[in-house]
Design a protein around this motif. Structure first.
Motif, short mmCIF file in Angstrom:
data_model
loop_
_atom_site.label_atom_id
_atom_site.label_comp_id
_atom_site.label_asym_id
_atom_site.label_seq_id
_atom_site.Cartn_x
_atom_site.Cartn_y
_atom_site.Cartn_z
N VAL A 1 6.83 -4.08 -4.51
CA VAL A 1 8.07 -5.20 -4.76
C VAL A 1 8.77 -5.29 -3.40
O VAL A 1 9.67 -4.28 -3.11
N SER A 2 8.63 -6.44 -2.71
CA SER A 2 9.50 -6.45 -1.20
C SER A 2 10.13 -7.99 -1.10
O SER A 2 9.89 -8.70 -2.09
N GLY A 3 10.60 -8.22 -0.25
CA GLY A 3 11.01 -9.37 0.19
C GLY A 3 10.16 -10.56 0.19
O GLY A 3 10.37 -11.72 -0.10
N HIS B 1 -1.79 -2.12 7.87
CA HIS B 1 -1.40 -3.35 7.17
C HIS B 1 0.10 -2.78 6.48
O HIS B 1 0.08 -1.73 6.11
N HIS B 2 1.14 -3.98 6.49
CA HIS B 2 2.34 -3.50 6.04
C HIS B 2 2.45 -3.09 4.61
O HIS B 2 2.95 -1.88 4.21
N LEU B 3 1.58 -3.87 3.89
CA LEU B 3 1.48 -3.29 2.33
C LEU B 3 0.82 -2.15 2.31
O LEU B 3 1.29 -1.36 1.23
N GLY C 1 0.97 0.24 4.20
CA GLY C 1 2.26 1.24 4.46
C GLY C 1 3.13 1.70 3.23
O GLY C 1 3.49 2.67 2.92
N HIS C 2 3.70 0.33 2.48
CA HIS C 2 4.61 0.61 1.41
C HIS C 2 3.81 1.39 0.34
O HIS C 2 4.51 2.33 -0.27
N ILE C 3 2.47 1.01 0.23
CA ILE C 3 1.63 1.83 -0.75
C ILE C 3 1.69 3.46 -0.56
O ILE C 3 1.91 4.28 -1.28
N THR D 1 12.63 0.68 1.46
CA THR D 1 12.87 -0.32 2.41
C THR D 1 11.90 -0.32 3.71
O THR D 1 11.39 1.12 3.95
N ASP D 2 11.94 -1.20 4.55
CA ASP D 2 11.04 -1.00 5.44
C ASP D 2 11.17 0.34 6.78
O ASP D 2 12.50 0.34 6.93
N ASN D 3 10.34 0.99 7.16
CA ASN D 3 10.34 2.17 7.82
C ASN D 3 9.30 2.47 8.36
O ASN D 3 8.19 1.91 8.05
#
Ligand code: KG4
Ligand code: ZN
Length: 364
Positions: free
Chosen positions: A152-154, A127-129, A131-133, A319-321
């Motif tokens: 907090v993203s786009g 899940h992309h979120l 990933g951010h977490i 940012t996305d990575n």
């Protein structure tokens, strides 16, 4: 293409380490990263599509998918090479399966699955979120749980209580625009180029945030939801009224700084409120907007003052990575949560694993 091989003393890593390969294509960044099976980032490669979308003022989904197709192989090779790895070293593949742009996700998921199948290794849909977490733990593997995470993203402004890795309780979310959208749309109104968030951040650095004051939406309401569409409208009316009344604008930098300050105030205030309300000692702030220089400065001074441990990933991990996707995949790998071969792109994938209010008692 930005490449970041994190071997000893800044040189590309040369060890032959059994590794996990992460792949991310959910929006306008084609990214691949290698992680050692001890959880150390060996390489982190991101090919940004900003040039492709810049002249349209926003991401064009069809162009994003095409660009991912063109770039993904090269980016993946670069991530392996920079980490000093051979295909045989790859033991697991983690790939973003959602949420995101459908066509863009399909490219990454198909590529990741095909690669995993060819190499005879498991594939994990991430899940992309999540990933951010996970990015909060990339540089601080011992970061505390339970903690609060502001994503907090786009496309997202979500406040979570993280009970432990993999167990997330949604406390609040934006009811309309995400904070990144507020930055991007505000930047557009101010005539700044795409991508708007970083451009507004740069402009605001030379402005005084107290010259023009914008509303702080939802700050005085109980609960942890956000709303940014009214703020965007306030900027629109402010600019229109100045023009109608024939007034010269205060320098655009002051307007940008005032607008940015309103977003930052709301994000910071609600995050620290959640920390107090849930009685936790840690706050992680992740996602593209956490690259914002003013947000970072305010978060740092506030957490120092309040004795809160802050995880604020370095900017290229905000940012996305794919390093963050690799780490979230690594967590799943350790829990033996491999995906089946029918794992697919899911543009509207949800994350909540603990029903809101169930463990925290917090209700909006
Ligand atoms: O996490 P991300 O790279 O992609 C998504 O998952 O959406 O976040 C992108 C968002 C965009 O809205 C971008 O304008 C914003 O993050 N952003 C910033 C900054 N850098 C990126 N917003 C404000 N200040 C920045 N320095
Ligand atoms: Zn993202």
């Amino acid at each position: 293409m930005s490449q970041n091989g994190l071997g000893p003393s800044g040189h590309p890593a040369v060890s032959r380490t059994p590794s996990l390969l992460g792949i991310e294509t959910s929006c306008d960044e084609t990214a691949a990263a290698a992680l050692s099976l001890q959880g150390r980032v060996l390489s982190n490669v991101v090919a940004s599509q900003h040039e492709v979308h810049g002249r349209f003022g926003g991401v064009v989904p069809e162009l994003a998918s095409r660009k991912h197709v063109e770039t993904i192989e090269e980016v993946t090779h670069a991530a392996l090479e920079l980490a000093g790895l051979a295909w045989a070293d790859v033991q697991v593949i983690a790939v973003t399966r959602g949420p995101g742009l459908a066509g863009a996700l399909v490219v990454g998921v198909s590529f990741g699955k095909a690669l995993a199948y060819a190499l005879g290794v498991p594939c994990i849909g991430v899940h992309h979120l999540e990933g951010h977490i996970a990015s909060a733990w990339l540089e601080e593997p011992d970061f505390v749980t339970p903690c609060i995470a502001l994503v907090v993203s786009g496309g997202h402004t979500h406040l979570y209580l993280i009970h432990e890795r993999g167990e997330y309780e949604l406390l609040g979310r934006t009811l309309d625009d995400a904070a990144g959208e507020a930055f991007d749309k505000g930047a557009k109104m101010l005539g700044l180029p795409y991508p708007g968030g970083p451009a507004l951040d740069r402009l605001a650095q030379s402005g005084d945030p107290s010259v023009v004051r914008f509303p702080r939406p939802y700050l005085n309401r109980e609960g942890f939801h956000f709303s940014f569409s009214g703020l965007k409208t306030a900027l629109l009316y402010y600019l229109r009224d100045q023009q109608r009344q024939g007034k010269a604008l205060p320098a655009l930098a002051h307007v940008a700084a005032g607008y940015q300050e309103a977003i930052v105030d709301v994000l910071v205030e609600k995050s620290f409120r959640a920390v107090r309300r849930c009685h936790v000692s840690g706050l992680a702030v992740v996602g593209g907007v956490s690259a914002n220089s003013r947000l970072r400065a305010v978060l740092r001074s506030r957490s120092e003052k309040e004795g809160v441990r802050l995880a604020l990933p370095r900017v290229d991990f905000c940012t996305d990575n794919a390093a963050m996707i690799a780490l979230a995949g690594w967590w799943a790998h350790h829990r033996q949560r491999w995906s089946s071969w029918d794992v697919d792109a899911q543009p509207s994938l949800g994350l909540e694993s603990v029903p809101p209010g169930q463990r925290s008692g917090v209700r909006n």
